[in-house]
Design an enzyme around this catalytic site. Structure first.
Site, PDB file in Angstrom:
ATOM      1  N   LYS A  42       0.868  -1.184   0.000  1.00  0.00           N
ATOM      2  CA  LYS A  42       0.000   0.000   0.000  1.00  0.00           C
ATOM      3  C   LYS A  42       0.896   1.223   0.000  1.00  0.00           C
ATOM      4  O   LYS A  42       1.796   1.334   0.824  1.00  0.00           O
ATOM      5  CB  LYS A  42      -0.878  -0.023   1.259  1.00  0.00           C
TER       6      LYS A  42
ATOM      7  N   ALA B  18       7.151  -2.685   9.101  1.00  0.00           N
ATOM      8  CA  ALA B  18       7.222  -1.344   9.712  1.00  0.00           C
ATOM      9  C   ALA B  18       7.831  -0.350   8.737  1.00  0.00           C
ATOM     10  O   ALA B  18       8.734   0.423   9.071  1.00  0.00           O
ATOM     11  CB  ALA B  18       8.041  -1.408  10.993  1.00  0.00           C
ATOM     12  N   ALA B  19       7.329  -0.408   7.507  1.00  0.00           N
ATOM     13  CA  ALA B  19       7.966   0.309   6.395  1.00  0.00           C
ATOM     14  C   ALA B  19       7.084   1.381   5.769  1.00  0.00           C
ATOM     15  O   ALA B  19       7.493   2.034   4.813  1.00  0.00           O
ATOM     16  CB  ALA B  19       8.365  -0.700   5.318  1.00  0.00           C
ATOM     17  N   GLY B  20       5.861   1.494   6.249  1.00  0.00           N
ATOM     18  CA  GLY B  20       4.950   2.465   5.644  1.00  0.00           C
ATOM     19  C   GLY B  20       4.270   1.924   4.406  1.00  0.00           C
ATOM     20  O   GLY B  20       3.657   2.661   3.639  1.00  0.00           O
ATOM     21  N   LEU B  21       4.387   0.610   4.223  1.00  0.00           N
ATOM     22  CA  LEU B  21       3.815  -0.028   3.024  1.00  0.00           C
ATOM     23  C   LEU B  21       2.621  -0.904   3.359  1.00  0.00           C
ATOM     24  O   LEU B  21       2.187  -1.719   2.553  1.00  0.00           O
ATOM     25  CB  LEU B  21       4.887  -0.875   2.326  1.00  0.00           C
ATOM     26  N   GLY B  22       2.117  -0.750   4.593  1.00  0.00           N
ATOM     27  CA  GLY B  22       0.942  -1.525   4.973  1.00  0.00           C
ATOM     28  C   GLY B  22       1.211  -3.004   5.029  1.00  0.00           C
ATOM     29  O   GLY B  22       0.293  -3.815   4.893  1.00  0.00           O
ATOM     30  N   GLY B  23       2.450  -3.392   5.252  1.00  0.00           N
ATOM     31  CA  GLY B  23       2.820  -4.805   5.183  1.00  0.00           C
ATOM     32  C   GLY B  23       1.894  -5.709   5.962  1.00  0.00           C
ATOM     33  O   GLY B  23       1.173  -6.534   5.391  1.00  0.00           O
TER      34      GLY B  23
ATOM     35  N   SER C   4      -0.809  -4.969   7.495  1.00  0.00           N
ATOM     36  CA  SER C   4      -2.224  -4.667   7.209  1.00  0.00           C
ATOM     37  C   SER C   4      -2.671  -5.342   5.920  1.00  0.00           C
ATOM     38  O   SER C   4      -3.758  -5.908   5.838  1.00  0.00           O
ATOM     39  CB  SER C   4      -2.403  -3.150   7.103  1.00  0.00           C
ATOM     40  N   SER C   5      -1.817  -5.304   4.909  1.00  0.00           N
ATOM     41  CA  SER C   5      -2.177  -5.930   3.633  1.00  0.00           C
ATOM     42  C   SER C   5      -2.239  -7.446   3.788  1.00  0.00           C
ATOM     43  O   SER C   5      -3.109  -8.113   3.224  1.00  0.00           O
ATOM     44  CB  SER C   5      -1.158  -5.546   2.550  1.00  0.00           C
TER      45      SER C   5
ATOM     46  N   ASP D 249      -5.145   0.473   8.262  1.00  0.00           N
ATOM     47  CA  ASP D 249      -4.955   0.314   6.808  1.00  0.00           C
ATOM     48  C   ASP D 249      -5.699  -0.896   6.234  1.00  0.00           C
ATOM     49  O   ASP D 249      -5.715  -1.095   5.017  1.00  0.00           O
ATOM     50  CB  ASP D 249      -3.459   0.129   6.506  1.00  0.00           C
TER      51      ASP D 249
HETATM   52  C1  LIG Z   1      -0.028   5.715   8.432  1.00  0.00           C
HETATM   53  C2  LIG Z   1      -0.989   4.833   7.696  1.00  0.00           C
HETATM   54  O1  LIG Z   1      -0.313   3.675   7.243  1.00  0.00           O
HETATM   55  C3  LIG Z   1      -1.545   5.568   6.484  1.00  0.00           C
HETATM   56  O2  LIG Z   1      -2.130   4.684   5.565  1.00  0.00           O
HETATM   57  C4  LIG Z   1      -2.118   4.384   8.594  1.00  0.00           C
HETATM   58  O3  LIG Z   1      -2.817   5.481   9.105  1.00  0.00           O
HETATM   59  C5  LIG Z   1      -1.624   3.531   9.761  1.00  0.00           C
HETATM   60  O4  LIG Z   1      -2.237   2.283   9.596  1.00  0.00           O
HETATM   61  P1  LIG Z   1      -1.748   1.057  10.522  1.00  0.00           P
HETATM   62  O5  LIG Z   1      -0.268   0.869  10.406  1.00  0.00           O
HETATM   63  O6  LIG Z   1      -2.657  -0.079  10.222  1.00  0.00           O
HETATM   64  O7  LIG Z   1      -2.002   1.674  11.951  1.00  0.00           O
HETATM   65  P2  LIG Z   1      -2.476   0.911  13.246  1.00  0.00           P
HETATM   66  O8  LIG Z   1      -1.599  -0.280  13.456  1.00  0.00           O
HETATM   67  O9  LIG Z   1      -3.951   0.742  13.181  1.00  0.00           O
HETATM   68  O10 LIG Z   1      -2.166   2.031  14.345  1.00  0.00           O
HETATM   69  C6  LIG Z   1      -0.865   2.190  14.857  1.00  0.00           C
HETATM   70  C7  LIG Z   1      -0.886   3.470  15.668  1.00  0.00           C
HETATM   71  O11 LIG Z   1      -0.886   4.589  14.754  1.00  0.00           O
HETATM   72  C8  LIG Z   1      -1.689   5.646  15.273  1.00  0.00           C
HETATM   73  N1  LIG Z   1      -2.746   5.953  14.291  1.00  0.00           N
HETATM   74  C9  LIG Z   1      -3.058   5.067  13.273  1.00  0.00           C
HETATM   75  C10 LIG Z   1      -4.028   5.433  12.351  1.00  0.00           C
HETATM   76  C11 LIG Z   1      -4.670   6.679  12.486  1.00  0.00           C
HETATM   77  N2  LIG Z   1      -5.633   7.062  11.604  1.00  0.00           N
HETATM   78  N3  LIG Z   1      -4.346   7.525  13.503  1.00  0.00           N
HETATM   79  C12 LIG Z   1      -3.394   7.182  14.407  1.00  0.00           C
HETATM   80  O12 LIG Z   1      -3.102   7.963  15.329  1.00  0.00           O
HETATM   81  C13 LIG Z   1      -2.259   5.162  16.598  1.00  0.00           C
HETATM   82  O13 LIG Z   1      -1.403   5.605  17.637  1.00  0.00           O
HETATM   83  C14 LIG Z   1      -2.158   3.645  16.481  1.00  0.00           C
HETATM   84  O14 LIG Z   1      -2.034   3.017  17.748  1.00  0.00           O
HETATM   85  N1  LIG Z   2       2.201 -10.033   8.664  1.00  0.00           N
HETATM   86  C1  LIG Z   2       3.087  -9.168   9.194  1.00  0.00           C
HETATM   87  N2  LIG Z   2       4.074  -8.659   8.421  1.00  0.00           N
HETATM   88  C2  LIG Z   2       4.967  -7.786   8.933  1.00  0.00           C
HETATM   89  N3  LIG Z   2       4.943  -7.333  10.214  1.00  0.00           N
HETATM   90  C3  LIG Z   2       3.966  -7.819  11.003  1.00  0.00           C
HETATM   91  C4  LIG Z   2       3.007  -8.747  10.546  1.00  0.00           C
HETATM   92  N4  LIG Z   2       2.155  -9.029  11.556  1.00  0.00           N
HETATM   93  C5  LIG Z   2       2.567  -8.301  12.605  1.00  0.00           C
HETATM   94  N5  LIG Z   2       3.664  -7.576  12.310  1.00  0.00           N
HETATM   95  C6  LIG Z   2       4.315  -6.646  13.243  1.00  0.00           C
HETATM   96  O1  LIG Z   2       3.746  -5.343  12.919  1.00  0.00           O
HETATM   97  C7  LIG Z   2       4.754  -4.348  12.925  1.00  0.00           C
HETATM   98  C8  LIG Z   2       4.365  -3.312  11.902  1.00  0.00           C
HETATM   99  O2  LIG Z   2       4.629  -3.879  10.641  1.00  0.00           O
HETATM  100  P1  LIG Z   2       3.749  -3.464   9.389  1.00  0.00           P
HETATM  101  O3  LIG Z   2       4.390  -4.074   8.188  1.00  0.00           O
HETATM  102  O4  LIG Z   2       2.322  -3.762   9.659  1.00  0.00           O
HETATM  103  O5  LIG Z   2       3.917  -1.901   9.340  1.00  0.00           O
HETATM  104  P2  LIG Z   2       3.295  -1.092   8.144  1.00  0.00           P
HETATM  105  O6  LIG Z   2       1.842  -1.492   8.130  1.00  0.00           O
HETATM  106  O7  LIG Z   2       4.157  -1.324   6.953  1.00  0.00           O
HETATM  107  O8  LIG Z   2       3.379   0.411   8.481  1.00  0.00           O
HETATM  108  P3  LIG Z   2       2.336   1.464   7.889  1.00  0.00           P
HETATM  109  O9  LIG Z   2       1.083   1.165   8.653  1.00  0.00           O
HETATM  110  O10 LIG Z   2       2.904   2.753   8.187  1.00  0.00           O
HETATM  111  O11 LIG Z   2       2.153   1.171   6.422  1.00  0.00           O
HETATM  112  C9  LIG Z   2       6.039  -5.093  12.581  1.00  0.00           C
HETATM  113  O12 LIG Z   2       7.127  -4.478  13.212  1.00  0.00           O
HETATM  114  C10 LIG Z   2       5.811  -6.515  13.092  1.00  0.00           C
HETATM  115  O13 LIG Z   2       6.399  -6.684  14.355  1.00  0.00           O
END
Ligand SMILES: C[C@](O)(CO)[C@H](O)COP(=O)(O)OP(=O)(O)OC[C@H]1O[C@@H](n2ccc(N)nc2=O)[C@H](O)[C@@H]1O
Ligand SMILES: Nc1ncnc2c1ncn2[C@@H]1O[C@H](COP(=O)(O)OP(=O)(O)OP(=O)(O)O)[C@@H](O)[C@H]1O
Length: 280
Positions: free
Chosen positions: A11, A92-97, A99-100, A129
Site C-alpha cells: 500500500k 514497519a515500512a509504511g507499506l501496509g505490510g 495490514s495488507s 490500513d
Molecule cells: C499511516 C498509515 O499507514 C496511512 O495509511 C495508517 O494510518 C496507519 O495504519 P496502521 O499501520 O494499520 O495503523 P495501526 O496499526 O492501526 O495504528 C498504529 C498506531 O498509529 C496511530 N494511528 C493510526 C491510524 C490513524 N488514523 N491515527 C493514528 O493515530 C495510533 O497511535 C495507532 O495506535
Molecule cells: N504479517 C506481518 N508482516 C509484517 N509485520 C507484522 C506482521 N504481523 C505483525 N507484524 C508486526 O507489525 C509491525 C508493523 O509492521 P507493518 O508491516 O504492519 O507496518 P506497516 O503497516 O508497513 O506500516 P504502515 O502502517 O505505516 O504502512 C512489525 O514491526 C511486526 O512486528
C-alpha cells in the site's frame, strides 16, 4: 486439501493529509492510496488447530506466533487455518505490510469458507490500513482509515520504492506530529487526464507524517536526497508513516534504471521498481 492463495500488495500513500485528531487519539486522514505490483503472498487451508509459517526474502523478524496480524485476522474470521505467509515487503515500512497481509487473509478465508467479508469498521481492530487493503485498488481514504472511496481510472505510475532497512513505528510518528489539523485534499479531486497531470498535481499535496518520521529515523532524509538526484525523477514522497520513500518517473525504463543505480549504491537498502495503480 483446498488451499487459497491471495496476493497482498504494498500500500502506497501518494498523499497523506492529517486533518484532525479524535478523542480516542486516532487521527483523521485524507489520503490518496494506490497499490504496487510487489507484495506478500498469503496461503490458507483448513486445519484442526491454527498454525503459521513465514517464509520469503523479507521474513526475518516477522512474528511467527499469534501476534502476527494474519493470525489476528483468522481469529476475527473465527476460522482454524494453516496459514503460510511469504514475505516480500519490509515490515514497519509504511507499506501496509502487516495490514495488507491481514486483509489478504480475511479475503482468503472468506473464499475458503463462504463467509461474508467483515464491514470496514470491524476490520479496524486489525489495523487502520486494513479496510483500504481489503479493496486492493486505488482509493481516497478518510476517517481513521474506514472511509474508503474507490477511484477508478487514475493513470498508472512508474515508481521506485526505497526502504533504508530501519523500522519506523507508526505510533511514534503520529505522536511526533507538530500540527494535527492540516488542510484536506480538494473535494472532489480533479480529473487526471494524464500521468504528467497527476504528478504535477501531487507535487502540490503532502505527507504530513514526513517531518515526525524523519525526526524518528533521520536516514529517511538521505533516502529523499538520493532519490531526488536519480535521472528522470519527477517527484519524491514518503509512504505512510515511513520509512519507505518513493520516486515517480515518466516510464518503466527510467524507473528501472534509477532502481539499479540506487541498489548498487546502497546494497543494504530495499529498492524496487514497480507500477502503482496498474490497470486492474
Ligand atoms: C499511516 C498509515 O499507514 C496511512 O495509511 C495508517 O494510518 C496507519 O495504519 P496502521 O499501520 O494499520 O495503523 P495501526 O496499526 O492501526 O495504528 C498504529 C498506531 O498509529 C496511530 N494511528 C493510526 C491510524 C490513524 N488514523 N491515527 C493514528 O493515530 C495510533 O497511535 C495507532 O495506535
Ligand atoms: N504479517 C506481518 N508482516 C509484517 N509485520 C507484522 C506482521 N504481523 C505483525 N507484524 C508486526 O507489525 C509491525 C508493523 O509492521 P507493518 O508491516 O504492519 O507496518 P506497516 O503497516 O508497513 O506500516 P504502515 O502502517 O505505516 O504502512 C512489525 O514491526 C511486526 O512486528
Amino acid at each position: 486439501m483446498t488451499t487459497i492463495e491471495v496476493f497482498a500488495p504494498a500500500k502506497v500513500n501518494l498523499t497523506l493529509h492529517v486533518t484532525g485528531q479524535r478523542a480516542d487519539g486516532y487521527h483523521a486522514l485524507d489520503s490518496l492510496v494506490v497499490f504496487a505490483g510487489i507484495g506478500d503472498i498469503v496461503g490458507v487451508s483448513r486445519a484442526e488447530e491454527p498454525s503459521l509459517t513465514v517464509g520469503g526474502p523479507m521474513a526475518a523478524g516477522v512474528p511467527t506466533d499469534r501476534g502476527n496480524l494474519v493470525m489476528k485476522a483468522a481469529r476475527l474470521m473465527d476460522v482454524a487455518a494453516d496459514i503460510h505467509l511469504e514475505k516480500h515487503l519490509p515490515a514497519a515500512a509504511g507499506l501496509g505490510g502487516g495490514s495488507s497481509d491481514a486483509a489478504a487473509t480475511v479475503s482468503a478465508l472468506a473464499r475458503l469458507t463462504g463467509q461474508p467479508l467483515p464491514d470496514a469498521g470491524d476490520l479496524l481492530c486489525l489495523g487502520a490500513d486494513v479496510p483500504v487493503c481489503l479493496q486492493q485498488s486505488t482509493a481516497r481514504m478518510r476517517g481513521v482509515g474506514e472511509d474508503v472511496t474507490p477511484l477508478p481510472g487514475l493513470p498508472e505510475l512508474h515508481a521506485v520504492l526505497v526502504n533504508p532497512g530501519l523500522p519506523v513505528m507508526t505510533q511514534q510518528v503520529f505522536a511526533g506530529l507538530a500540527d494535527r489539523t492540516n488542510p484536506p485534499m480538494p473535494d472532489p479531486l480533479p480529473e487526471f487526464t494524464s500521468t504528467a497531470a497527476l504528478i504535477e498535481w501531487l507535487a502540490g499535496m503532502r505527507n504530513d507524517l514526513e517531518a515526525p518520521a524523519i525526526a524518528a529515523q533521520p536516514v529517511i532524509n538521505q533516502v529523499f536526497d538520493t532519490l531526488k538526484v536519480t535521472p528522470g525523477c519527477l517527484l519524491t514522497r514518503m509512504s505512510g508513516s515511513g520509512g519507505t520513500c518513493f520516486g515517480l518517473y515518466g516510464d518503466a525504463e527510467t524507473a528501472s534504471s534509477a532502481a539499479g543505480r540506487l541498489q548498487e549504491a546502497y546494497p543494504s537498502w530495499w529498492v524496487v521498481a514497480t507500477v502503482l495503480n496498474a490497470a486492474n
